[in-house]
Scaffold this active site. Structure first.
Site, mmCIF file in Angstrom:
data_model
loop_
_atom_site.group_PDB
_atom_site.id
_atom_site.type_symbol
_atom_site.label_atom_id
_atom_site.label_comp_id
_atom_site.label_asym_id
_atom_site.label_seq_id
_atom_site.Cartn_x
_atom_site.Cartn_y
_atom_site.Cartn_z
ATOM 1 N N LEU A 114 -31.950 11.841 14.841
ATOM 2 C CA LEU A 114 -33.039 12.305 16.183
ATOM 3 C C LEU A 114 -32.070 12.078 17.159
ATOM 4 O O LEU A 114 -31.081 11.560 17.141
ATOM 5 C CB LEU A 114 -33.548 11.074 16.714
ATOM 6 C CG LEU A 114 -35.057 11.347 15.463
ATOM 7 C CD1 LEU A 114 -36.255 9.980 16.668
ATOM 8 C CD2 LEU A 114 -35.856 12.692 15.402
ATOM 9 N N ASP A 115 -31.794 13.439 17.835
ATOM 10 C CA ASP A 115 -30.694 14.034 18.735
ATOM 11 C C ASP A 115 -31.410 12.691 20.227
ATOM 12 O O ASP A 115 -31.835 11.889 20.143
ATOM 13 C CB ASP A 115 -31.401 15.077 19.472
ATOM 14 C CG ASP A 115 -30.977 16.250 18.581
ATOM 15 O OD1 ASP A 115 -30.476 16.486 18.024
ATOM 16 O OD2 ASP A 115 -31.997 17.496 18.674
ATOM 17 N N ALA A 116 -30.145 12.478 20.858
ATOM 18 C CA ALA A 116 -30.466 11.810 21.694
ATOM 19 C C ALA A 116 -31.708 11.868 22.600
ATOM 20 O O ALA A 116 -32.243 10.830 23.677
ATOM 21 C CB ALA A 116 -28.747 11.812 22.881
ATOM 22 N N THR A 118 -34.309 13.438 21.950
ATOM 23 C CA THR A 118 -36.087 13.414 21.078
ATOM 24 C C THR A 118 -35.939 11.417 21.155
ATOM 25 O O THR A 118 -34.845 11.026 20.707
ATOM 26 C CB THR A 118 -35.304 14.571 20.306
ATOM 27 O OG1 THR A 118 -35.248 15.339 20.287
ATOM 28 C CG2 THR A 118 -36.735 13.882 19.191
ATOM 29 N N ARG A 200 -30.872 20.445 15.202
ATOM 30 C CA ARG A 200 -31.584 20.751 16.513
ATOM 31 C C ARG A 200 -32.798 21.721 16.489
ATOM 32 O O ARG A 200 -33.064 22.582 16.978
ATOM 33 C CB ARG A 200 -30.594 21.370 18.398
ATOM 34 C CG ARG A 200 -29.847 19.758 18.539
ATOM 35 C CD ARG A 200 -29.157 20.012 19.230
ATOM 36 N NE ARG A 200 -30.033 20.399 20.805
ATOM 37 C CZ ARG A 200 -30.255 19.309 21.754
ATOM 38 N NH1 ARG A 200 -29.731 18.099 21.480
ATOM 39 N NH2 ARG A 200 -31.213 19.611 22.925
#
Length: 256
Positions: A114-116, A118, A200
């Site tokens: 997961l993106d930072a 998110t 993303r």
């Protein structure tokens, strides 16, 4: 691939003992399941109570759901906060997953990322075979996100996302997408489900139709639902969740 049938296996452990140790039910209840034809070993229905298996090799299902027979396997769900990177050691000194994994006896790893910026559901496990299957790009685990976006997407915009749009790295479409509640104060909440694991991807899709994401949470990963797990909390999956996850992975092993 699943191991083949081991008819008449004389060695190993009694099936009902193994399933009871795995937490399925008591030995007596497991025997009732077997007599009723609810138990399969390597895809074969087993009704004889004297059947023995090798827990390290054989695949067992009860009512069509896989059962994890290895007590050393660990499966955890983390509600990852924003600001945490999905890695076990960040070379730039940012918050990483060691904040939760250092206290565990087992050495676990995250399945996917997961993106930072998110938050939401992140699966952690020491089951390398399952992690490889679920993280493989061709497997395409279904994921559901809740996105707070700028503006109010129209029905036509949601239809575009369902039918597919073109991004720099190719076409993409949502499996399902809907507004959650009524838009207010210049923003709306969208629930979006898709199989893609591209980088993303949710943010890029919504940005492409003019509704930049302000906040993003992953609520579902395959059969797993975040539920009421608070941000920053971690918990072990229960027996049912593990069974659903293993069933998903085993059924999809031939695809990658």
């Amino acid at each position: 691939m699943s191991p083949g049938p081991r008819e008449g296996a004389a060695e190993g452990e009694r099936l009902q003992k193994v399933l009871a140790a795995a937490g399925v039910a008591s030995r007596r209840v497991v025997e009732q399941y077997m007599v009723a034809g609810r138990v399969r070993v390597n895809g074969e229905v087993v009704t004889e109570l004297g059947r023995r298996i090798d827990p390290a090799v054989d695949h067992v299902e009860v009512d069509g759901q896989a059962v994890q027979l290895d007590p050393g396997k660990r499966y955890l769900m983390l509600n990852k906060p924003t600001g945490v990177v999905s890695t076990m050691r960040d070379e730039h000194g940012r918050r990483d997953l060691r904040e939760w994994t250092d206290a565990l006896e087992e050495r676990v790893y995250n399945v996917g990322r997961l993106d930072a910026d998110t938050s939401g559901l992140l699966l952690l496990t020491n089951d390398g075979e399952l992690a490889h299957v679920l993280a493989h790009p061709s497997f395409g685990v279904e994921k559901t996100y809740i996105a707070t976006v700028r503006g109010a997407p129209t029905a036509a915009t949601l239809r575009r996302l369902r039918e597919g749009i073109e991004l720099d790295d190719g076409p993409i479409r949502a499996d399902r997408i809907r507004l959650v509640g009524d838009p207010a104060r210049g923003r709306a909440i969208v629930e979006l489900t898709l199989h893609s694991g591209r980088n993303r991807i949710v943010r890029r899709m919504l940005d492409a139709v003019g509704h930049p994401v302000q906040e993003l949470v992953r609520r579902q990963f395959g059969p797993l639902h975040l539920g009421s797990l608070a941000v920053g909390r971690i918990r072990d999956l229960d027996t049912v969740e593990v069974g659903r996850l293993l069933t998903l992975a085993r059924n999809g092993q031939s695809s990658p």
